[in-house]
Write a protein that holds these residues in place. Sequence first.
Motif, PDB file in Angstrom:
ATOM      1  N   LEU A   1       1.156  -1.128  -0.298  1.00 33.26           N
ATOM      2  CA  LEU A   1       0.000  -0.181   0.033  1.00 33.26           C
ATOM      3  C   LEU A   1       0.857   1.283   0.108  1.00 33.26           C
ATOM      4  O   LEU A   1       1.920   1.456   1.357  1.00 33.26           O
ATOM      5  N   VAL A   2       0.626   2.191  -1.107  1.00 30.00           N
ATOM      6  CA  VAL A   2       1.415   3.069  -0.953  1.00 30.00           C
ATOM      7  C   VAL A   2       1.015   4.411  -1.319  1.00 30.00           C
ATOM      8  O   VAL A   2       0.195   4.745  -1.715  1.00 30.00           O
ATOM      9  N   GLU A   3       1.340   5.226   0.348  1.00 29.15           N
ATOM     10  CA  GLU A   3       0.400   6.447   0.510  1.00 29.15           C
ATOM     11  C   GLU A   3      -0.768   6.425   0.229  1.00 29.15           C
ATOM     12  O   GLU A   3      -1.716   6.840   1.339  1.00 29.15           O
ATOM     13  N   SER A   4      -1.271   5.771  -0.569  1.00 26.42           N
ATOM     14  CA  SER A   4      -3.180   6.008  -0.337  1.00 26.42           C
ATOM     15  C   SER A   4      -3.424   4.840  -1.374  1.00 26.42           C
ATOM     16  O   SER A   4      -3.259   4.810  -2.321  1.00 26.42           O
ATOM     17  N   PRO A   5      -4.335   4.522  -0.746  1.00 28.82           N
ATOM     18  CA  PRO A   5      -5.811   3.243  -2.125  1.00 28.82           C
ATOM     19  C   PRO A   5      -6.177   4.026  -3.129  1.00 28.82           C
ATOM     20  O   PRO A   5      -5.984   5.444  -3.398  1.00 28.82           O
ATOM     21  N   ALA A   6      -5.851   3.126  -4.378  1.00 28.01           N
ATOM     22  CA  ALA A   6      -6.147   3.689  -4.955  1.00 28.01           C
ATOM     23  C   ALA A   6      -7.019   2.740  -6.247  1.00 28.01           C
ATOM     24  O   ALA A   6      -6.330   1.171  -6.449  1.00 28.01           O
ATOM     25  N   ALA A   7      -7.727   3.250  -7.306  1.00 28.61           N
ATOM     26  CA  ALA A   7      -8.533   2.032  -7.706  1.00 28.61           C
ATOM     27  C   ALA A   7      -9.439   2.480  -8.869  1.00 28.61           C
ATOM     28  O   ALA A   7      -9.245   4.053  -9.062  1.00 28.61           O
ATOM     29  N   TRP A   8      -9.726   2.270  -9.960  1.00 22.41           N
ATOM     30  CA  TRP A   8     -10.662   2.033 -10.891  1.00 22.41           C
ATOM     31  C   TRP A   8     -12.022   2.832 -10.251  1.00 22.41           C
ATOM     32  O   TRP A   8     -13.131   1.863  -9.735  1.00 22.41           O
TER      33      TRP A   8
ATOM     34  N   ALA B   1      -6.065  -5.292  -1.714  1.00 18.37           N
ATOM     35  CA  ALA B   1      -5.247  -6.049  -2.927  1.00 18.37           C
ATOM     36  C   ALA B   1      -4.423  -6.421  -2.585  1.00 18.37           C
ATOM     37  O   ALA B   1      -3.722  -7.216  -3.023  1.00 18.37           O
TER      38      ALA B   1
ATOM     39  N   LEU C   1      -7.280  -6.317 -11.573  1.00 17.53           N
ATOM     40  CA  LEU C   1      -5.012  -6.298 -10.584  1.00 17.53           C
ATOM     41  C   LEU C   1      -5.081  -7.831 -10.434  1.00 17.53           C
ATOM     42  O   LEU C   1      -4.245  -7.727 -10.969  1.00 17.53           O
TER      43      LEU C   1
END
Lengths: 276, 330
Positions: free
Chosen positions: B89-96, B159, B108
């Motif tokens: 997990l880098v900095e904040s989660p991200a998703a489409w 994830a 993913l």
Amino acid sequence: MIAVELRMMLRRPRVWLCWALLCALPALVAVLLAATRLAPPPGRGGAFLSAVVANGQLFPAAALALVLPVFLPITVAIVAGDAVAGEASAGTLRYLLVRPVGRLRLLAAKLLSVAVFVLLAVLLVTATSYGVGVAAFGFGPDAAVGGAGGIASLSGAVLTPFDLLLRTAITVGYLALCMLALGAVGLFFSTLTDSPPAATLGVLALVVAGAALQPLDAAAAIEPFLPTAHWLAWIDLYRDPILWEDLRAGIEVQAGYVLVAFGAAWANFATKDITS
Amino acid sequence: MSVDGAAITDVIATDGLTKRFGRVTAVDSVDLRIPEGVRFGLLGPNGSGKTTLVRMLLGLVHPTSGAMEVLGRSMPRHAAWVLPQIGALVESPAAWGHLSGRANLRLLDAAGPGGLGRLRRDRRARVEQALERVGLAGIDRRPVRAYSLGMRQRLGIAAALLRAPRLLLLDEPTNGLDPRGIHEMRALFTELNDAGTTVVLSSHLLSEVEALCTRVGVMDAGRLVLSQDLDALRAPTGRVLLRTPDPATAVAVLDGRVERRSGDVLTVRHDDPAALNAQLVANGVRVSALEAQRRSLEQVMLELTGAGADRVDRGRGTPGAGAPAGEVRR
Ligand SMILES: Nc1ncnc2c1ncn2[C@@H]1O[C@H](COP(=O)(O)OP(=O)(O)OP(=O)(O)O)[C@@H](O)[C@H]1O
Ligand SMILES: [Mg+2]
């Protein structure tokens, strides 16, 4: 990744909107022409428009000529500009890369999805405009006698339906290549920035600059290498016999654009710090 | 790079790892060792380089100089071997945003290596299990765009868990979670750790790190200023806090062992509170309270680190100006 990328593209509402708009413009023109029967005189207005009123089967060519200068480049710029920068601004780029998806594989998948997008765009415009054209203008004067009859080429000779189909297929391939070249440039721009609109506008600036330089005599030396230079070469496909010279030059230049732009994108992206 | 017998059990080993962004040195010759099986907490003020360090370990950012090994192999050269075994997990989660959480995880997972082959069959099961673990099992088909901050955070953690990683590298994993969520995640990380996963996380919540981690590292202005077991860090300092109504007598009795006196509280250099108590009572000093001093993590942090980089004071040239002067500062 490639399969995933294609699935992702097909699930984006924006992509479908682009396709819908591309097909809508020629349809609108067809409806207006059919309603008014006011075709522009030969030599004025869009290429082929004066001929389609007589024979709907030529309408795909007219439709392509309609969307080519502005609509098609805009949609390609939007989709290609979004390719990497969109993932970066959404933050999904870093999660894809640590999954891991190799950087080269990611770029290749993006280029492929742009290619599929442009090919489908050109195909859809061709297919829908054929339907619309035939519905609005019929098969031309011979239609009553022998079904789908011959079509006059720009040089006057008559083309058989098979000939027309073949030429249309080559047109679709050629325009898809031209748009793919633009898309590859968009992909390169897309690796330079984390902002999709910036990449899109960069591509459009290139198109506008190309169109502005093209008629200038002072720019004659670089004219053949402008991205827009050979975009109209496909019209020669509707002459009899076909004039291949310009087409061949166009294929070379556009393929060159694809290679150089993809190489530049790879050179930039391979070692880029992903700080988005 | 030093890979001796002992270093093999380090899941992360960096040597002089440095990253400069133009004139900013984000990470400054960091030598970090994280042994396998620990729960490691990475602390540090804002802008101290935690995220940049994590990005380098994942091959997202390329170091300016220095070397690193993750799971025993050098990065980023062996990224294709290392990364599939890491959940991050880098900095904040991200998703489409236009897809549901479930669709996000499936895509993913399919994007990764082997996504279309062997791993395809149990994808659904793995996605469901990951969602279950983070408490999103019953999630509907809403697009991620409509998720709350905490739900996104949980999805991001899910994830990271997809492929049963050997190493979890989580940058601020509890960001945006409510107290119950934080508690659940702590239980989850402990459970995974018990099953053998090394957990490395960065956080600003000291209480969180204190409750979860077995080892902590502290970064300040790009440097790693401390890396130690939490128990050792929180061990008695060899001082005893003494509260007495007779401070003057106590000072006389203890003869130079008193380090500080404020009101009726004395700080006494002494290892054994019981013995100290006996000595005081024998000498007629009344004792109201006596306690072996332990350093809290907060105290350690304040001693070790300067003001965060997010705080930009005027005329800031001396790092850490405005923060309590550090005794332990190196
Ligand atoms: N892309 C970049 N370009 C320039 N400087 C950067 C970049 N990314 C980070 N920095 C700088 O590097 C330093 C470390 O940043 P980093 O994000 O690693 O800190 P952090 O410890 O994660 O902070 P926080 O606790 O606020 O998340 C900061 O001074 C930051 O300004
Ligand atoms: Mg950070």
